[in-house]
Design an enzyme around this catalytic site. Structure first.
Site, PDB file in Angstrom:
ATOM      1  CG  HIS A 129      11.310 -14.766  71.910  1.00 24.41           C
ATOM      2  ND1 HIS A 129      12.577 -15.234  72.186  1.00 24.41           N
ATOM      3  CD2 HIS A 129      11.442 -13.384  71.314  1.00 24.41           C
ATOM      4  CE1 HIS A 129      13.257 -14.148  71.757  1.00 24.41           C
ATOM      5  NE2 HIS A 129      12.661 -13.270  71.033  1.00 24.41           N
ATOM      6  CG  ASP A 206       8.196 -15.252  77.453  1.00 26.24           C
ATOM      7  OD1 ASP A 206       8.388 -13.987  78.101  1.00 26.24           O
ATOM      8  OD2 ASP A 206       8.670 -15.452  76.354  1.00 26.24           O
ATOM      9  CD  GLN A 209       6.963  -8.237  73.330  1.00 26.34           C
ATOM     10  OE1 GLN A 209       6.331  -7.134  73.170  1.00 26.34           O
ATOM     11  NE2 GLN A 209       8.197  -8.476  72.836  1.00 26.34           N
ATOM     12  CE  LYS A 232      11.620  -8.197  74.790  1.00 25.02           C
ATOM     13  NZ  LYS A 232      11.900  -7.990  73.315  1.00 25.02           N
ATOM     14  CB  CYS A 371      13.374 -14.518  68.451  1.00 25.77           C
ATOM     15  SG  CYS A 371      15.032 -13.683  68.092  1.00 25.77           S
TER      16      CYS A 371
END
Ligand SMILES: Cc1ncc(COP(=O)(O)O)c(C=O)c1O
Lengths: 414, 130
Positions: A129, A206, A209, A232, A371
Site C-alpha cells: 500500500h 504492515d 489488513q 478496519k 493506494c
C-alpha cells in the site's frame, strides 16, 4: 462437512451492526463489501464510546481528579487489551497513533533519522500500500539510502527467489505487508523475517489488513514493528497502533514533540518520557482508544480463528460463483494464496462503471488503484474493482454481488 | 440505470474524433490519479484561430470517455476564445444525466484538459469556481 453456520453465527453477528440494516434506495438492501477500506461498527463499540463520553471523559495522565483517573484507566486499559490481542510481551510495546499510516511514518522518521546512513538499503515489496512505500521513499531520499523491492509473481505472491541478492549489502530495514489490500494474498512472512534478521536488518510488518482478519502473534512472527488501524477492525477511525519491540522503541528518538512525551523540560532541553508515552505527544484520541479496546473485546469474543476460517469459506464460495459469470473467475478475480478479497477486473468495463452499476443494486465495492499503484502497474492494470468481505457478510450477499455483476454486464453488452 | 443511457454508451463504444491530429496547435495530456484515467487531446486551428480538427486518445470509464467524445464534437468550428468558454454546465448538459459528486471528476476530465490546453496552463482562471 464444515458448514459455514457452525463456524460463526452470522445472523446474530449481523444484529450487532445497525448500519447493515438499511436500504440504499427503496427495496434495495445494502450489501457492504468495502471492508478492506474500512469496517462497520458493532453496537458494543458504539455504546462503549458513548458511555465513555457520558460518564468518564476527561484528559488523560494529567488531572488528579476522579474523571481524569477513570479516563486514564480506560485509555491505558485499551492499550493492555490491544497488547494481549496481538500477543505483545508488554503493553509498553503498544504506541497509539492515528492510523497505520502514521505508524509507518513514525518509524520511518524517528528510526530512520537516527539510523540510516548514505548507501544503506531499505527493502520493500511491490505489493505494498502507498502507506508502506512513500514514508520509506521520503526518508531514503533524505538520508541517501536506497530502496529495493521484492517482486510479485504472476500468481500474486511474493517472489523470494532473488532474496539473497536483495538482502546483500547494508540492508537496515525490510518492510512488508502481511496481507495485500488488493490481491488478498496472505504473506507467510516467517522466511522473510528470518532472512532479514540473519543479515542484521529490522522487519516492519504492515498489519493493516491482517490484524482485522486473522490471529496475529507478534512474538511468533518475530516482527520488530507492526502497524495497524482501528477502523478496519470494527473500531473507530482516528486510532491506530504501532507495535514495537521495547528495546527498539527505547532506543529510538521521539517522532512528534510536545506535552505528555517528556519527563522534564528546561529552557535548554528535555528528557523523554518512558515508552510508549514518548511517542504520544499531545492529547491522544482517548475515546477512540476506548472504542478500539471494545472492538478488541468484540473480535476476541467471536474468535479471530473462527473469523478467518469463515471468511475463507465465504471467499471460496465467491470465487466459485464468479466462475459462472461469463469470462470465468480468471477474468474477474486474480488467484490468491489464501487471502480474502479478490480484485475484479473485466475486459471492456472500467472498474468505475462496474462499481457504479453494482451500487445501483445496493452492492458497495471499491474501484480504483486502492493506494497500490505500483502493484497495478505490475499487472498492467489501471484500476480494479474490489469486493472485500468481513465477519458479517453472508452467502446471500455473495449471490447479490453475482446478480449485480450480471446486471452490469447486461448494461455494457454492446 | 439513468447514468448509462444509450447516448453515453454509444459515445463510449464509438468514440468520435479518436486518434491524435498531426501538427496540433493545442496538445495536452493528463491523468486523473484517483481512477488512473488518462486523456490526450490535440487540436488544430486555422489562421482565424478556429478549430479545424480535434483528435484525442485516452483510457477511462464510460463517463469520462463519453464526455471527451461529446466535447470533441462540440469543439469543431469554435474559436479559441469560444473553447475557453466551455463550462461545467455545458458538459453536464451534453451528458444529460445526473452526475454524482464522486463521478464529477470523471465527467470533467476532458474539460480540464481542454482548458489547460487552451490556456497553456495546468489550470485556468476561475477553475475553483467550476
Ligand atoms: C495494506 C494496507 N496498509 C496500510 C493502510 C493504511 O491504513 P490507514 O489509511 O488506516 O492508515 C491500508 C488501508 O487502506 C492498507 O490496506
Amino acid at each position: 462437512m464444515t458448514s459455514v453456520e457452525t463456524l460463526l453465527n452470522v445472523e446474530a453477528i449481523r444484529q450487532d451492526f445497525p448500519v447493515l440494516h438499511q436500504e440504499v434506495k427503496p427495496g434495495v438492501p445494502l450489501v457492504y463489501l468495502d471492508n478492506a477500506a474500512s469496517s462497520q461498527k458493532p453496537t458494543q463499540v458504539i455504546e462503549a464510546v458513548s458511555e465513555f463520553y457520558r460518564k468518564h471523559y476527561a484528559n488523560v495522565h494529567r488531572g488528579i481528579h476522579k474523571l481524569s483517573e477513570e479516563s486514564t484507566e480506560a485509555y491505558e486499559g485499551a492499550r493492555a487489551k490491544t497488547a494481549t490481542f496481538i500477543n505483545a510481551a508488554s503493553r509498553r510495546e503498544i504506541v497509539f497513533t492515528r492510523n497505520a499510516t502514521e505508524s509507518v511514518n513514525l518509524v520511518a522518521q524517528a528510526w530512520g533519522r537516527a539510523n540510516l546512513m548514505p548507501g544503506d538499503v531499505i527493502v520493500l515489496t511491490e505489493m505494498e500500500h502507498h502507506a508502506n512505500i512513500v514514508p520509506w521513499q521520503l526518508i531514503a531520499k533524505e538520508r541517501g539510502a536506497e530502496v529495493r523491492y521484492v517482486p510479485v509473481t504472476d500468481d500474486g505472491l511474493l517472489d523470494l527467489s532473488g532474496l539473497d541478492t536483495l538482502l546483500s549489502g547494508p540492508v537496515k530495514m525490510v518492510a512488508a505487508t502481511h496481507m495485500s489490500n488488493v490481491l488478498g494474498t496472505v504473506n507467510a512472512l516467517e522466511g522473510l523475517v528470518q532472512a532479514a534478521h540473519d543479515v542484521g536488518a529490522l522487519v516492519f510488518v504492515d498489519g493493516a489488513q491482517s490484524v482485522s482478519h486473522k490471529p496475529v502473534d507478534v512474538q511468533a512472527l518475530d516482527a520488530d514493528f507492526l502497524a495497524f488501524s482501528g477502523h478496519k477492525m470494527c473500531g473507530p477511525s482516528g486510532i491506530g497502533v504501532l507495535y514495537g519491540k521495547r528495546e527498539l522503541l527505547e532506543a529510538m528518538p521521539p517522532f512528534l514533540a510536545g506535552g505528555d512525551m517528556i519527563k522534564r523540560v528546561t529552557l535548554e532541553g528535555a528528557e523523554w518520557n518512558d515508552v510508549p508515552w514518548k511517542f504520544e505527544a499531545g492529547t491522544p484520541a482517548i475515546a477512540q482508544a476506548v472504542g478500539l479496546g471494545a472492538a478488541v473485546d468484540y473480535l476476541t469474543r467471536v474468535g479471530m480463528d473462527r473469523i478467518y476460517a469463515y471468511e475463507q469459506v465465504l471467499l471460496g464460495y465467491a470465487l466459485e460463483r464468479l466462475e459462472e459469470v461469463p469470462g470465468g473467475a480468471g477474468a474477474w478475480a486474480r488467484p490468491v494464496q489464501e487471502g480474502r478479497g479478490g480484485g475484479l477486473h473485466a475486459g471492456g468495463m472500467h472498474p468505475h462503471d462496474i462499481a457504479e452499476l453494482l451500487n445501483d443494486r445496493g452492492v458497495a465495492v471499491r474501484a480504483g488503484h486502492h493506494c497500490a499503484m505500483p502493484l497495478h502497474q505490475r499487472f498492467n492494470l489501471v484500476a480494479t474493482t474490489r469486493a472485500s468481505f468481513y465477519l458479517y457478510n453472508t452467502r446471500e450477499e455473495v449471490d447479490r454481488l453475482i446478480e449485480a455483476l450480471y446486471y452490469a454486464k447486461s448494461v455494457f453488452a454492446f | 440505470m439513468d447514468m448509462y443511457r444509450e447516448l453515453i454508451l454509444d459515445h463510449y463504444q464509438n468514440r468520435r474524433n479518436w486518434g491524435l491530429v498531426e501538427d496540433p496547435d493545442i496538445d495536452y495530456e493528463e491523468d486523473n490519479p484517483l481512477c488512473g484515467d488518462h486523456l490526450h487531446l490535440t487540436v488544430r486551428l486555422d489562421d482565424a484561430r478556429r478549430v479545424v480538427a480535434v483528435g484525442w486518445e485516452g483510457e477511462g470509464c464510460a463517463i469520462s470517455q463519453a464526455s471527451a467524445s461529446m466535447l470533441g464534437e462540440a469543439m469543431v468550428g469554435k474559436t479559441l476564445d469560444e473553447l475557453k468558454h466551455f463550462s461545467k454546465d455545458d458538459i453536464l448538459e451534453m451528458l444529460g444525466i445526473p452526475i454524482s459528486p464522486v463521478r464529477l471528476k470523471c465527467a470533467l476530465l476532458s474539460l480540464k484538459i481542454l482548458k489547460a490546453g487552451a490556456y497553456g496552463l495546468t489550470g485556468w482562471p476561475g477553475e475553483e469556481d467550476e
